[in-house]
Write an enzyme that holds these catalytic residues in place. Structure first.
Site, short mmCIF file in Angstrom:
data_model
loop_
_atom_site.label_atom_id
_atom_site.label_comp_id
_atom_site.label_asym_id
_atom_site.label_seq_id
_atom_site.Cartn_x
_atom_site.Cartn_y
_atom_site.Cartn_z
N ASP A 1 5.38 -1.99 3.99
CA ASP A 1 6.29 -3.10 3.40
C ASP A 1 7.59 -2.79 2.80
OD1 ASP A 1 4.04 -4.81 4.27
OD2 ASP A 1 2.90 -3.93 2.66
N TYR B 1 -11.33 -8.41 3.75
CA TYR B 1 -9.93 -7.88 3.67
C TYR B 1 -9.10 -8.73 4.31
CZ TYR B 1 -5.96 -4.98 2.61
OH TYR B 1 -4.85 -4.49 2.20
N ASP C 1 7.44 -3.96 7.91
CA ASP C 1 7.56 -5.18 7.53
C ASP C 1 8.76 -5.54 6.62
OD1 ASP C 1 5.50 -5.73 9.06
OD2 ASP C 1 4.14 -6.39 7.48
N LYS D 1 -10.39 -0.78 -0.50
CA LYS D 1 -9.68 -1.34 0.38
C LYS D 1 -10.54 -1.12 1.99
CE LYS D 1 -5.43 -1.20 1.41
NZ LYS D 1 -4.02 -0.81 1.75
N SER E 1 0.64 -1.28 -0.03
CA SER E 1 -0.12 -0.11 -0.02
C SER E 1 0.78 1.12 -0.01
CB SER E 1 -0.79 -0.06 1.36
OG SER E 1 -0.32 0.12 2.34
N ASP F 1 1.12 -0.43 8.18
CA ASP F 1 2.75 -0.97 8.07
C ASP F 1 3.14 -0.56 6.81
OD1 ASP F 1 2.03 -2.55 10.26
OD2 ASP F 1 1.66 -4.36 9.07
#
Length: 497
Positions: A118, A241, A171, A232, A105, A116
């Protein structure tokens, strides 16, 4: 590739073999542009998204960028130290490098407050994942005051290190590519980065490669981002989701939205949201959703028969609301009404997860959650599809428990239209025992005190659980009218590790 029991969302990682006038594997359904009414509805939709606090503040955005910058310096120093320790030349030490890429995202520009980040660290061939990343880098991070909630997950489908850096959730994945020196301008979309690497590395790299490819394949990135942010939020509100338990995750929703953008290249967000539900309500599942021709590689996520049914129901709900919006019979807020999960079924499976402390629960919870999708598939198979499961993505916490605790729920019902004998019952105890003993004890039998309860619960009993949960959104979904009695719950399985 796609069985009758599962459906897949697929994306080719190969270049788009079409002319510039056409994006996607087919011609657009419509090239019509917006009317003034469409622009007004788009402004109303965007206003709703802002008021729903789906955008992070400028301060948080700046802090996230600062954290990523600090993380880049940390991994560079980490690789240089390893290069020096392994006896490489001074020039090699000077040239040694690791690069940080983002995906998910954040890369797609649809992350929200507290989301988070990524990230992927790409390092040279002599820096490995097993020891260098999950041991040496882990220890470096563990000693930093800014780093909290550090949780390595080396056995995940995509190995990851989760942590918070100065309050920002990260993450972090790692990919060791076949280069002695990682260039500063590494093109991660180049297929050469996949040369002679293992499967976990391919999966780690593909997150970034897919995000970049999606942004290249949509006709208008700004409209795509607005619609994806909207969908989302809708999917989370409607309980569909989560790729972990058998629905769709962020990249999957991105693929679905991107395909609709291709089919309506001149549409604006309000039009695209409406077309999204129109397209996927009538989609011939399990036919794949493709952005371009599959030539070299693909990304696929499986959805069970039960979770596909739930998603189809929600697509139809969304389509009906959008039709009402276009007829001025409803507002955008109606689309995002939360799904009343605990009013939708008479029978539930409750999965209680208990651990000694919050740190143990974090690892234990994630592992158990990742097995709920397998449990759904097992129950479907063992009952020949006659018993349908609806795993709910949200967890619930009972603060009155003496130890760290959370719970997940699965709605259970007979398949609609299924002819069954009067009084016929489904016994799933053997399947639950198999899941608990064979898998849980194998993976967690030597890692401290943990416990798992699996219970069959009738809907009338759920209030007793939620009355103990403080400030839990699930309470708002419960309106039972019957009296409470403990006879409505049956213990199926309890395993202490």
């Amino acid at each position: 590739m796609v069985s009758s029991e599962r459906t897949s969302v697929l994306l080719s990682l190969s270049p788009l073999p079409t002319t510039p006038k056409q994006q996607g594997v087919t011609k657009p359904i419509s090239v019509a542009g917006p009317t003034e009414v469409d622009w007004q509805r788009t402004r109303e939709l965007e206003k709703f998204l802002v008021e729903a606090a789906l955008y992070e503040s400028e301060e948080e955005a700046a802090k996230r960028e600062e954290v990523l910058g600090r993380l880049r310096l940390i991994v560079k120093d980490w690789v240089k130290d390893l290069t020096r320790l392994r006896g490489y030349s001074d020039q090699m030490v000077e040239d040694a490098n690791a690069s940080i890429f983002t995906f998910g995202s954040y890369r797609l520009g649809v992350h929200g407050p507290g989301a988070d980040t990524d990230t992927l660290c790409v390092g040279p061939s002599y820096v490995n994942r097993e020891e260098d990343f999950f041991f040496i880098l882990h220890n470096i991070l563990a000693e930093m005051e800014e780093v909290t909630e550090l949780q390595p997950v080396p056995d995940a489908h995509v190995p990851v290190m989760k942590f918070k850096f100065d309050g920002i959730s990260i993450d972090l994945l790692y990919a060791s590519i076949c280069l002695l020196v990682v260039p500063e301008d590494l093109d991660i979309s180049d297929v050469s980065v996949l040369y002679d690497v293992d499967e976990p590395t391919v999966r780690s790299l593909n997150g970034c490669r897919v995000a970049d490819q999606i942004l290249k394949l949509v006709p208008n990135v700004e409209h795509f981002c607005t619609v994806l942010r909207c969908l989302k939020f809708w999917a989370k509100r409607r309980g569909v989701y989560s790729d972990v338990i058998g629905f769709l995750g962020g990249v999957n929703w991105g693929l679905l939205v991107a395909r609709v953008c291709q089919l309506y290249p001149n549409a604006i967000p309000s039009m695209l949201v409406s077309r999204f539900f129109r397209v996927y309500t009538t989609w011939r599942w399990p036919n794949p959703v493709m952005l371009c021709a599959i030539e070299e590689a693909e990304l696929g996520y499986n959805v069970s028969t039960s979770t596909l049914r739930v998603m189809m129901d929600q697509f139809q709900y969304g389509n009906k609301i959008c039709e009402d919006v276009e007829l001025n019979k409803a507002q955008w807020s109606s689309l995002f009404e939360p799904y009343l999960f605990f009013e939708s079924y008479k029978n539930y499976l409750q999965v209680d997860i208990i651990a000694e402390d919050a740190d143990d629960l974090r690892a234990w919870r994630g592992w158990v959650e990742s097995r709920l999708r397998q449990l759904t598939l097992m129950i479907e198979r063992d009952t020949f599809g006659k018993l349908q499961c609806h795993p709910y993505p949200q967890e619930y916490v009972d603060s009155s428990q003496p130890r760290a605790h959370c719970a997940f729920f699965m709605g259970l019902q007979r398949k609609p239209g299924e002819v069954v004998q009067e009084g016929q019952q489904f016994d799933i105890r053997g399947r639950l025992m198999n899941l608990s003993i064979r898998q849980i004890c194998t993976c967690f039998g030597s890692q401290g005190w943990k416990s798992l309860f699996l219970m069959y619960v009738e809907s009338i009993f759920l209030l007793m659980f939620f009355l103990k949960v403080i400030n839990d959104p699930g309470i708002q979904d419960l309106h039972p009218s019957n009296s409470l009695t403990s006879s409505h719950v049956k213990m199926v399985m309890h395993v202490r590790l």
